[in-house]
Write an enzyme that holds these catalytic residues in place. Sequence first.
Site, PDB file in Angstrom:
ATOM      1  N   GLY A   1      -2.768   8.090 -37.732  1.00 34.65           N
ATOM      2  CA  GLY A   1      -2.555   9.628 -37.817  1.00 34.65           C
ATOM      3  C   GLY A   1      -3.451  10.619 -36.957  1.00 34.65           C
ATOM      4  O   GLY A   1      -4.343   9.925 -36.311  1.00 34.65           O
TER       5      GLY A   1
ATOM      6  N   ARG B   1       6.362   1.956 -31.177  1.00 30.94           N
ATOM      7  CA  ARG B   1       7.687   1.651 -31.834  1.00 30.94           C
ATOM      8  C   ARG B   1       8.655   1.856 -30.811  1.00 30.94           C
ATOM      9  O   ARG B   1       8.611   2.859 -29.860  1.00 30.94           O
ATOM     10  CB  ARG B   1       7.966   2.299 -33.280  1.00 30.94           C
ATOM     11  CG  ARG B   1       7.227   1.607 -34.152  1.00 30.94           C
ATOM     12  CD  ARG B   1       7.122   1.981 -35.428  1.00 30.94           C
ATOM     13  NE  ARG B   1       6.266   3.202 -35.683  1.00 30.94           N
ATOM     14  CZ  ARG B   1       5.979   3.854 -37.062  1.00 30.94           C
ATOM     15  NH1 ARG B   1       6.735   3.693 -37.719  1.00 30.94           N
ATOM     16  NH2 ARG B   1       5.140   4.826 -36.670  1.00 30.94           N
TER      17      ARG B   1
ATOM     18  N   TYR C   1       1.635  -7.449 -42.316  1.00 30.08           N
ATOM     19  CA  TYR C   1       2.406  -6.090 -43.130  1.00 30.08           C
ATOM     20  C   TYR C   1       3.468  -6.457 -44.105  1.00 30.08           C
ATOM     21  O   TYR C   1       3.300  -5.885 -44.995  1.00 30.08           O
ATOM     22  CB  TYR C   1       3.061  -5.246 -41.595  1.00 30.08           C
ATOM     23  CG  TYR C   1       3.992  -4.189 -41.941  1.00 30.08           C
ATOM     24  CD1 TYR C   1       3.233  -3.146 -42.223  1.00 30.08           C
ATOM     25  CD2 TYR C   1       5.219  -4.336 -42.175  1.00 30.08           C
ATOM     26  CE1 TYR C   1       3.750  -1.995 -42.492  1.00 30.08           C
ATOM     27  CE2 TYR C   1       5.779  -3.106 -42.046  1.00 30.08           C
ATOM     28  CZ  TYR C   1       5.223  -1.659 -42.494  1.00 30.08           C
ATOM     29  OH  TYR C   1       5.960  -0.729 -42.510  1.00 30.08           O
TER      30      TYR C   1
ATOM     31  N   GLY D   1      -0.213  10.952 -41.077  1.00 29.50           N
ATOM     32  CA  GLY D   1       0.619  10.231 -40.216  1.00 29.50           C
ATOM     33  C   GLY D   1       1.970  10.713 -39.837  1.00 29.50           C
ATOM     34  O   GLY D   1       2.096  11.966 -40.188  1.00 29.50           O
ATOM     35  N   PHE D   2       2.854  10.149 -39.245  1.00 30.00           N
ATOM     36  CA  PHE D   2       3.998  10.742 -38.803  1.00 30.00           C
ATOM     37  C   PHE D   2       4.863  11.178 -40.008  1.00 30.00           C
ATOM     38  O   PHE D   2       5.296  12.432 -40.311  1.00 30.00           O
ATOM     39  CB  PHE D   2       4.920   9.598 -37.896  1.00 30.00           C
ATOM     40  CG  PHE D   2       6.348   9.750 -38.062  1.00 30.00           C
ATOM     41  CD1 PHE D   2       6.933  10.926 -37.721  1.00 30.00           C
ATOM     42  CD2 PHE D   2       6.978   8.567 -38.131  1.00 30.00           C
ATOM     43  CE1 PHE D   2       8.300  11.074 -37.513  1.00 30.00           C
ATOM     44  CE2 PHE D   2       8.496   8.552 -38.370  1.00 30.00           C
ATOM     45  CZ  PHE D   2       9.062   9.765 -37.681  1.00 30.00           C
TER      46      PHE D   2
ATOM     47  N   ARG E   1      -3.719   7.102 -64.954  1.00 33.85           N
ATOM     48  CA  ARG E   1      -4.844   7.795 -65.454  1.00 33.85           C
ATOM     49  C   ARG E   1      -3.985   9.531 -65.563  1.00 33.85           C
ATOM     50  O   ARG E   1      -4.294  10.079 -66.655  1.00 33.85           O
ATOM     51  CB  ARG E   1      -5.841   8.346 -64.448  1.00 33.85           C
ATOM     52  CG  ARG E   1      -7.055   9.199 -64.811  1.00 33.85           C
ATOM     53  CD  ARG E   1      -7.822   9.651 -63.798  1.00 33.85           C
ATOM     54  NE  ARG E   1      -7.344  10.494 -62.764  1.00 33.85           N
ATOM     55  CZ  ARG E   1      -7.678  11.343 -61.801  1.00 33.85           C
ATOM     56  NH1 ARG E   1      -9.058  10.734 -61.580  1.00 33.85           N
ATOM     57  NH2 ARG E   1      -7.148  11.911 -61.121  1.00 33.85           N
TER      58      ARG E   1
HETATM   59  P1  NAD Z   1       1.874   6.062 -39.247  1.00 30.90           P
HETATM   60  O1  NAD Z   1       1.195   5.073 -38.660  1.00 30.90           O
HETATM   61  O2  NAD Z   1       2.064   7.231 -38.338  1.00 30.90           O
HETATM   62  O3  NAD Z   1       1.222   6.560 -40.637  1.00 30.90           O
HETATM   63  C1  NAD Z   1       0.501   5.835 -41.586  1.00 30.90           C
HETATM   64  C2  NAD Z   1      -0.655   6.710 -41.867  1.00 30.90           C
HETATM   65  O4  NAD Z   1      -1.527   5.966 -42.722  1.00 30.90           O
HETATM   66  C3  NAD Z   1      -1.759   7.234 -40.418  1.00 30.90           C
HETATM   67  O5  NAD Z   1      -2.015   8.324 -40.729  1.00 30.90           O
HETATM   68  C4  NAD Z   1      -3.017   6.136 -40.667  1.00 30.90           C
HETATM   69  O6  NAD Z   1      -3.967   6.853 -40.089  1.00 30.90           O
HETATM   70  C5  NAD Z   1      -2.829   6.099 -42.222  1.00 30.90           C
HETATM   71  N1  NAD Z   1      -3.847   4.771 -42.738  1.00 30.90           N
HETATM   72  C6  NAD Z   1      -3.647   3.612 -42.055  1.00 30.90           C
HETATM   73  N2  NAD Z   1      -4.493   2.618 -42.820  1.00 30.90           N
HETATM   74  C7  NAD Z   1      -5.359   3.645 -43.781  1.00 30.90           C
HETATM   75  C8  NAD Z   1      -6.225   3.364 -44.596  1.00 30.90           C
HETATM   76  N3  NAD Z   1      -7.018   2.147 -44.693  1.00 30.90           N
HETATM   77  N4  NAD Z   1      -6.729   4.444 -45.377  1.00 30.90           N
HETATM   78  C9  NAD Z   1      -6.205   5.604 -45.314  1.00 30.90           C
HETATM   79  N5  NAD Z   1      -5.115   6.044 -44.384  1.00 30.90           N
HETATM   80  C10 NAD Z   1      -4.634   4.938 -43.483  1.00 30.90           C
HETATM   81  O7  NAD Z   1       3.348   5.671 -39.912  1.00 30.90           O
HETATM   82  P2  NAD Z   1       4.459   5.874 -40.499  1.00 30.90           P
HETATM   83  O8  NAD Z   1       5.850   5.632 -39.746  1.00 30.90           O
HETATM   84  O9  NAD Z   1       4.286   7.564 -40.776  1.00 30.90           O
HETATM   85  O10 NAD Z   1       4.415   5.553 -41.805  1.00 30.90           O
HETATM   86  C11 NAD Z   1       4.124   5.963 -43.167  1.00 30.90           C
HETATM   87  C12 NAD Z   1       4.316   4.840 -44.376  1.00 30.90           C
HETATM   88  O11 NAD Z   1       5.876   4.639 -44.232  1.00 30.90           O
HETATM   89  C13 NAD Z   1       3.632   3.590 -44.072  1.00 30.90           C
HETATM   90  O12 NAD Z   1       3.308   2.924 -45.438  1.00 30.90           O
HETATM   91  C14 NAD Z   1       4.974   2.779 -43.442  1.00 30.90           C
HETATM   92  O13 NAD Z   1       4.471   1.163 -43.683  1.00 30.90           O
HETATM   93  C15 NAD Z   1       6.068   3.185 -44.196  1.00 30.90           C
HETATM   94  N6  NAD Z   1       7.313   2.973 -43.435  1.00 30.90           N
HETATM   95  C16 NAD Z   1       7.798   3.433 -42.297  1.00 30.90           C
HETATM   96  C17 NAD Z   1       8.769   3.094 -41.599  1.00 30.90           C
HETATM   97  C18 NAD Z   1       9.034   3.931 -40.360  1.00 30.90           C
HETATM   98  O14 NAD Z   1       9.974   3.331 -39.669  1.00 30.90           O
HETATM   99  N7  NAD Z   1       8.443   4.907 -39.823  1.00 30.90           N
HETATM  100  C19 NAD Z   1       9.413   2.130 -41.977  1.00 30.90           C
HETATM  101  C20 NAD Z   1       9.255   1.368 -43.071  1.00 30.90           C
HETATM  102  C21 NAD Z   1       7.930   1.916 -43.827  1.00 30.90           C
HETATM  103  N1  UDP Z   2      11.253  -3.164 -28.934  1.00 28.88           N
HETATM  104  C1  UDP Z   2      11.622  -2.857 -27.592  1.00 28.88           C
HETATM  105  N2  UDP Z   2      10.793  -2.349 -26.648  1.00 28.88           N
HETATM  106  C2  UDP Z   2       9.632  -1.585 -27.246  1.00 28.88           C
HETATM  107  C3  UDP Z   2       9.401  -1.530 -28.522  1.00 28.88           C
HETATM  108  C4  UDP Z   2      10.040  -2.234 -29.238  1.00 28.88           C
HETATM  109  O1  UDP Z   2      12.790  -3.451 -27.221  1.00 28.88           O
HETATM  110  O2  UDP Z   2       8.917  -0.889 -26.313  1.00 28.88           O
HETATM  111  C5  UDP Z   2      12.195  -3.662 -29.920  1.00 28.88           C
HETATM  112  C6  UDP Z   2      11.380  -4.609 -30.792  1.00 28.88           C
HETATM  113  O3  UDP Z   2      11.297  -5.918 -30.260  1.00 28.88           O
HETATM  114  C7  UDP Z   2      12.209  -4.733 -32.011  1.00 28.88           C
HETATM  115  C8  UDP Z   2      13.037  -3.014 -32.012  1.00 28.88           C
HETATM  116  O4  UDP Z   2      12.755  -2.765 -30.773  1.00 28.88           O
HETATM  117  O5  UDP Z   2      13.456  -5.361 -31.753  1.00 28.88           O
HETATM  118  C9  UDP Z   2      12.442  -2.329 -32.998  1.00 28.88           C
HETATM  119  O6  UDP Z   2      10.879  -2.367 -32.794  1.00 28.88           O
HETATM  120  P1  UDP Z   2       9.879  -1.375 -33.480  1.00 28.88           P
HETATM  121  O7  UDP Z   2       8.426  -1.815 -33.298  1.00 28.88           O
HETATM  122  O8  UDP Z   2      10.280   0.082 -33.480  1.00 28.88           O
HETATM  123  O9  UDP Z   2      10.255  -1.651 -35.366  1.00 28.88           O
HETATM  124  P2  UDP Z   2      10.360  -2.927 -35.903  1.00 28.88           P
HETATM  125  O10 UDP Z   2      11.580  -2.594 -36.628  1.00 28.88           O
HETATM  126  O11 UDP Z   2      10.444  -4.271 -35.085  1.00 28.88           O
HETATM  127  O12 UDP Z   2       9.405  -2.946 -36.870  1.00 28.88           O
END
Ligand code: NAD
Ligand code: UDP
Length: 332
Positions: free
Chosen positions: A38, A191, A150, A12-13, A111
């Site tokens: 991802g 997002r 979520y 993922g990201f 483990r």
């Molecule tokens: P992302 O969607 O890019 O990454 C999530 C990864 O998890 C992806 O590669 C996806 O393929 C994998 N995945 C999803 N379901 C799966 C499953 N059942 N089994 C195996 N792999 C699975 O998003 P991200 O922004 O990189 O987020 C990574 C983590 O950080 C997530 O747990 C997310 O909830 C948490 N997080 C991210 C943010 C943010 O702003 N980016 C904020 C809060 C929490």
């Molecule tokens: N949002 C928006 N335009 C978009 C995508 C998101 O105005 O094209 C807004 C969304 O309603 C939220 C904020 O931007 O208020 C952040 O959204 P995001 O999906 O990035 O993450 P969230 O914090 O809501 O999980």
Amino acid sequence: MQKTALVTGGAGFIGSHLCERLLGEGFRVVAVDSLLTGSLENLASFKENPAFTFVERDVRDATEAEFASCKFDEIYNLACPASPVHYQADPLRTALTSIKGILLSLSLARRDGAKLLHASTSEIYGDPLQHPQKEEHWGNVNTIGIRSCYDEGKRMAETLLCDHIRTYGTDARMVRIFNTYGPRMHPQDGRVVSNFIVQALADADITIYGDGSQTRSFQFVSDLIEAMRKYMALGKDEVRAFFSARGFIAPVINTGNPDERTVKELAERTLALIPESKSKIVLKPLPGDDPKRRKPDISLAKTLLGWEPRVTLDEGLAKTVEYFKARKETSK
Ligand code: NAD
Ligand code: UDP
């Protein structure tokens, strides 16, 4: 001796940046990912590294026994779609991913006597009743809304992690991540930061949901990775002493950039960085349960880790714009 890390959600990201950082520090890294949101493209710069192994697997189905040949020193649990569009597409899958993913990670940590870092989220606070949000806030979360799969999945993961600590003394920690952005976000991630940049580069409408007065605080990905590594560098006793002195069972810290902005301001900053764009801002309906304000209190992280974010919004946005521009060029 070379250490081994497991990263669920490693394609993922955020996960791919973490894998890259761990490899750079000399770890062997096993990334487990279903490739739901991802991509293998995210792994391109290090997938040939002999210290890196990619396992395409869904954490909902994976078992501890499948990892019998590995002994992990550190486990990072990131598997879970993070964009509202993607986590709402199959809400049952999202909730189960959080629950099964943390249970797998906890049992492997127990483990192997490994350290575990779980990626929790600011969504734990829901539409928060405190501003800025401190770790003590229990949150204001709808159990039956469209974001609940979520939010409640992540809340349950926090509960399971704390109960594992109480029951088995597992060395588990968590970061509540606030909106994080940067290169390797998927163009169709949905997002706000990636949407606005992709739209501006394509001269498409910039879609503000609601009137754009809602706020978020945006953290650049490198700041988050630094906080995660600093947290995992601490010993179990040090972490336990820090939190028990503050009356916490949960070793939980907010990681985010307290620089709070309205969504409207984010759209304007993005357009200012892409002056050639012909995009216009348009208003679209606000999705249900969209939090009105969000800003982390990062005092705990500052004290525990000596960490604070360094990358300003303009710097981080500029780097992300460069990434999406380069992607667009290579896909021509
Ligand atoms: P992302 O969607 O890019 O990454 C999530 C990864 O998890 C992806 O590669 C996806 O393929 C994998 N995945 C999803 N379901 C799966 C499953 N059942 N089994 C195996 N792999 C699975 O998003 P991200 O922004 O990189 O987020 C990574 C983590 O950080 C997530 O747990 C997310 O909830 C948490 N997080 C991210 C943010 C943010 O702003 N980016 C904020 C809060 C929490
Ligand atoms: N949002 C928006 N335009 C978009 C995508 C998101 O105005 O094209 C807004 C969304 O309603 C939220 C904020 O931007 O208020 C952040 O959204 P995001 O999906 O990035 O993450 P969230 O914090 O809501 O999980």
